[in-house]
Scaffold this motif. Structure first.
Motif, PDB file in Angstrom:
ATOM      1  N   CYS A  72      55.517 127.193 -92.982  1.00  8.74           N
ATOM      2  CA  CYS A  72      55.519 125.738 -93.162  1.00  8.74           C
ATOM      3  C   CYS A  72      54.591 125.054 -92.155  1.00  8.74           C
ATOM      4  CB  CYS A  72      56.946 125.200 -93.016  1.00  8.74           C
ATOM      5  SG  CYS A  72      58.036 125.616 -94.392  1.00  8.74           S
ATOM      6  N   ALA A  73      54.571 125.561 -90.931  1.00  6.73           N
ATOM      7  CA  ALA A  73      53.700 124.969 -89.913  1.00  6.73           C
ATOM      8  C   ALA A  73      52.236 125.102 -90.315  1.00  6.73           C
ATOM      9  CB  ALA A  73      53.949 125.647 -88.566  1.00  6.73           C
ATOM     10  N   ARG A  74      51.861 126.255 -90.843  1.00  8.21           N
ATOM     11  CA  ARG A  74      50.470 126.462 -91.277  1.00  8.21           C
ATOM     12  C   ARG A  74      50.139 125.588 -92.481  1.00  8.21           C
ATOM     13  NH1 ARG A  74      49.485 132.732 -91.989  1.00  8.21           N
ATOM     14  NH2 ARG A  74      47.360 132.007 -92.372  1.00  8.21           N
ATOM     15  N   LEU A  75      51.081 125.476 -93.407  1.00  8.80           N
ATOM     16  CA  LEU A  75      50.849 124.620 -94.572  1.00  8.80           C
ATOM     17  C   LEU A  75      50.670 123.167 -94.156  1.00  8.80           C
ATOM     18  CD1 LEU A  75      53.498 126.068 -97.067  1.00  8.80           C
ATOM     19  CD2 LEU A  75      51.013 126.110 -97.395  1.00  8.80           C
ATOM     20  N   LEU A  76      51.561 122.682 -93.300  1.00  9.76           N
ATOM     21  CA  LEU A  76      51.524 121.276 -92.906  1.00  9.76           C
ATOM     22  C   LEU A  76      50.271 120.959 -92.093  1.00  9.76           C
ATOM     23  CD1 LEU A  76      52.968 118.593 -92.990  1.00  9.76           C
ATOM     24  CD2 LEU A  76      54.286 119.283 -90.981  1.00  9.76           C
ATOM     25  N   GLU A  77      49.846 121.883 -91.252  1.00 12.26           N
ATOM     26  CA  GLU A  77      48.671 121.648 -90.420  1.00 12.26           C
ATOM     27  C   GLU A  77      47.418 121.431 -91.274  1.00 12.26           C
ATOM     28  OE1 GLU A  77      46.114 123.764 -86.792  1.00 12.26           O
ATOM     29  OE2 GLU A  77      47.783 124.835 -87.749  1.00 12.26           O
ATOM     30  N   HIS A  78      47.350 122.138 -92.408  1.00 14.22           N
ATOM     31  CA  HIS A  78      46.162 122.063 -93.267  1.00 14.22           C
ATOM     32  C   HIS A  78      46.517 121.503 -94.650  1.00 14.22           C
ATOM     33  CE1 HIS A  78      43.929 124.400 -90.291  1.00 14.22           C
ATOM     34  NE2 HIS A  78      44.994 125.167 -90.202  1.00 14.22           N
ATOM     35  N   TRP A  79      47.497 120.608 -94.699  1.00 14.80           N
ATOM     36  CA  TRP A  79      48.037 120.152 -95.977  1.00 14.80           C
ATOM     37  C   TRP A  79      46.996 119.528 -96.898  1.00 14.80           C
ATOM     38  CZ3 TRP A  79      51.452 121.768 -98.944  1.00 14.80           C
ATOM     39  CH2 TRP A  79      52.083 120.976 -99.920  1.00 14.80           C
ATOM     40  N   PRO A  80      46.060 118.680 -96.417  1.00 14.81           N
ATOM     41  CA  PRO A  80      45.038 118.148 -97.341  1.00 14.81           C
ATOM     42  C   PRO A  80      44.228 119.265 -98.002  1.00 14.81           C
ATOM     43  CG  PRO A  80      45.071 116.871 -95.320  1.00 14.81           C
ATOM     44  CD  PRO A  80      45.948 118.075 -95.077  1.00 14.81           C
ATOM     45  N   HIS A  81      43.888 120.301 -97.234  1.00 22.75           N
ATOM     46  CA  HIS A  81      43.158 121.441 -97.800  1.00 22.75           C
ATOM     47  C   HIS A  81      44.029 122.182 -98.815  1.00 22.75           C
ATOM     48  CE1 HIS A  81      40.651 125.061 -97.994  1.00 22.75           C
ATOM     49  NE2 HIS A  81      41.756 125.756 -97.802  1.00 22.75           N
ATOM     50  N   VAL A  82      45.315 122.351 -98.489  1.00 22.70           N
ATOM     51  CA  VAL A  82      46.229 123.054 -99.394  1.00 22.70           C
ATOM     52  C   VAL A  82      46.337 122.313-100.717  1.00 22.70           C
ATOM     53  CG1 VAL A  82      48.607 123.866 -99.723  1.00 22.70           C
ATOM     54  CG2 VAL A  82      47.533 124.059 -97.468  1.00 22.70           C
ATOM     55  N   LEU A  83      46.432 120.993-100.657  1.00 24.86           N
ATOM     56  CA  LEU A  83      46.554 120.191-101.876  1.00 24.86           C
ATOM     57  C   LEU A  83      45.321 120.299-102.767  1.00 24.86           C
ATOM     58  CD1 LEU A  83      48.208 116.910-100.529  1.00 24.86           C
ATOM     59  CD2 LEU A  83      49.272 118.671-101.951  1.00 24.86           C
ATOM     60  N   ALA A  84      44.200 120.674-102.182  1.00 25.00           N
ATOM     61  CA  ALA A  84      42.967 120.797-102.959  1.00 25.00           C
ATOM     62  C   ALA A  84      42.873 122.137-103.693  1.00 25.00           C
ATOM     63  CB  ALA A  84      41.757 120.635-102.041  1.00 25.00           C
ATOM     64  N   GLN A  85      43.827 123.046-103.449  1.00 23.68           N
ATOM     65  CA  GLN A  85      43.776 124.350-104.094  1.00 23.68           C
ATOM     66  C   GLN A  85      44.155 124.250-105.571  1.00 23.68           C
ATOM     67  OE1 GLN A  85      42.533 126.934-102.186  1.00 23.68           O
ATOM     68  NE2 GLN A  85      42.308 125.129-100.863  1.00 23.68           N
ATOM     69  N   GLU A  86      43.691 125.219-106.333  1.00 21.63           N
ATOM     70  CA  GLU A  86      43.996 125.243-107.763  1.00 21.63           C
ATOM     71  C   GLU A  86      45.494 125.329-108.006  1.00 21.63           C
ATOM     72  OE1 GLU A  86      42.991 127.979-111.723  1.00 21.63           O
ATOM     73  OE2 GLU A  86      42.034 128.400-109.792  1.00 21.63           O
ATOM     74  N   SER A  87      46.196 126.126-107.186  1.00 21.77           N
ATOM     75  CA  SER A  87      47.649 126.243-107.283  1.00 21.77           C
ATOM     76  C   SER A  87      48.226 126.209-105.880  1.00 21.77           C
ATOM     77  CB  SER A  87      48.060 127.546-107.976  1.00 21.77           C
ATOM     78  OG  SER A  87      49.457 127.755-107.853  1.00 21.77           O
ATOM     79  N   VAL A  88      48.916 125.124-105.551  1.00 21.27           N
ATOM     80  CA  VAL A  88      49.522 124.983-104.226  1.00 21.27           C
ATOM     81  C   VAL A  88      50.633 126.014-104.039  1.00 21.27           C
ATOM     82  CG1 VAL A  88      50.781 123.422-102.691  1.00 21.27           C
ATOM     83  CG2 VAL A  88      48.919 122.548-104.108  1.00 21.27           C
ATOM     84  N   ALA A  89      51.425 126.247-105.088  1.00 24.56           N
ATOM     85  CA  ALA A  89      52.528 127.199-104.985  1.00 24.56           C
ATOM     86  C   ALA A  89      52.012 128.611-104.719  1.00 24.56           C
ATOM     87  CB  ALA A  89      53.364 127.175-106.261  1.00 24.56           C
ATOM     88  N   ARG A  90      50.927 128.998-105.398  1.00 24.33           N
ATOM     89  CA  ARG A  90      50.364 130.337-105.186  1.00 24.33           C
ATOM     90  C   ARG A  90      49.788 130.462-103.782  1.00 24.33           C
ATOM     91  NH1 ARG A  90      45.461 132.192-108.934  1.00 24.33           N
ATOM     92  NH2 ARG A  90      44.459 130.534-107.732  1.00 24.33           N
ATOM     93  N   TYR A  91      49.109 129.420-103.313  1.00 23.46           N
ATOM     94  CA  TYR A  91      48.528 129.428-101.976  1.00 23.46           C
ATOM     95  C   TYR A  91      49.633 129.575-100.926  1.00 23.46           C
ATOM     96  CZ  TYR A  91      45.192 128.006 -98.311  1.00 23.46           C
ATOM     97  OH  TYR A  91      44.372 127.972 -97.212  1.00 23.46           O
ATOM     98  N   ALA A  92      50.714 128.814-101.102  1.00 24.01           N
ATOM     99  CA  ALA A  92      51.832 128.888-100.159  1.00 24.01           C
ATOM    100  C   ALA A  92      52.488 130.265-100.193  1.00 24.01           C
ATOM    101  CB  ALA A  92      52.856 127.798-100.494  1.00 24.01           C
ATOM    102  N   TRP A  93      52.602 130.842-101.390  1.00 20.83           N
ATOM    103  CA  TRP A  93      53.192 132.178-101.526  1.00 20.83           C
ATOM    104  C   TRP A  93      52.350 133.214-100.783  1.00 20.83           C
ATOM    105  CZ3 TRP A  93      57.665 134.160-102.714  1.00 20.83           C
ATOM    106  CH2 TRP A  93      57.763 135.504-103.069  1.00 20.83           C
ATOM    107  N   ALA A  94      51.032 133.094-100.889  1.00 18.96           N
ATOM    108  CA  ALA A  94      50.142 134.016-100.180  1.00 18.96           C
ATOM    109  C   ALA A  94      50.319 133.885 -98.666  1.00 18.96           C
ATOM    110  CB  ALA A  94      48.691 133.758-100.579  1.00 18.96           C
TER     111      ALA A  94
END
Length: 207
Positions: A72-94
């Motif tokens: 969660c810390a890594r996701l939140l730190e780069h959240w704008p970049h994460v939101l730009a991914q094709e699939s946020v759920a897949r990115y978070a799972w990875a």
């Protein structure tokens, strides 16, 4: 994508792919609150499954919470970049799987699926069905989960999510970035592989 050499690298592996993210510029102050709200909503939807999956891999609730908190810390730190991914759920799972792998490597351990899920499954059967031969029940469950642990990565994830954690096919597909039909195909292939592996194991045990 342009990268800022002053920002730390975050590497996200997914199958044979590797993504390097040095992060996006810090958003304007007016958007920070909205970004936090979107992250909170995303986390609320997926946190329980993340935690349960991590628990099956690292073997304890405290360790699972450590892994998920780091994710969660890594996701939140780069959240704008994460939101730009094709699939946020897949990115978070990875990211979650990467954190699990790092935790296991740091503690010099193998995934704990057999020790966690197998014993819990056997205990449920013993409680609900009052099996007389408790050792036989436990032995069968251990053999099954040992076979699951030997599945190819995608089949393993599908089986753990769908059958161990009881996650619906649609959510499994979302986490893994595949179609629902592909989830079911992985299940069919996994079942055939498990049946073959268990039959071979049963024959060896009888000998």
């Amino acid at each position: 994508m342009q990268v800022d050499p002053e920002r730390p690298v975050v590497r996200v592996t997914h199958g044979a792919q590797c993504v390097e993210d040095r992060g996006d510029p810090v958003p304007p102050d007016g958007t920070v609150h909205r970004l936090a709200l979107t992250f909170d909503a995303f986390d609320a939807r997926h946190h329980t499954v993340w935690l349960r999956y991590a628990h099956t891999q690292v073997g304890s609730r405290d360790a699972a919470e450590t892994v998920v908190d780091a994710t969660c810390a890594r996701l939140l730190e780069h959240w704008p970049h994460v939101l730009a991914q094709e699939s946020v759920a897949r990115y978070a799972w990875a990211l979650l799987k990467e954190e699990v792998a790092w935790w296991l490597d740091d503690h010099n351990r193998e995934p704990a699926l057999v020790d966690t899920a197998a014993f819990h499954a056997a205990a449920r059967k013993l409680l609900h069905h009052e099996k007389r031969d408790q050792f036989d029940v436990l032995q069968r469950e251990i053999r099954l989960y040992q076979s699951i642990a030997r599945l190819p990565e995608r089949q393993y994830d599908v089986v753990v999510l769908r059958h161990v954690l009881q996650v619906p096919d649609e959510e499994v597909a979302e986490y893994m970035g595949i179609e629902v039909a592909t989830v079911r195909s992985h299940v069919r292939h996994a079942r055939r592989r498990l049946a073959k592996d268990l039959d071979a194991g049963g024959t060896e045990a009888e000998e």
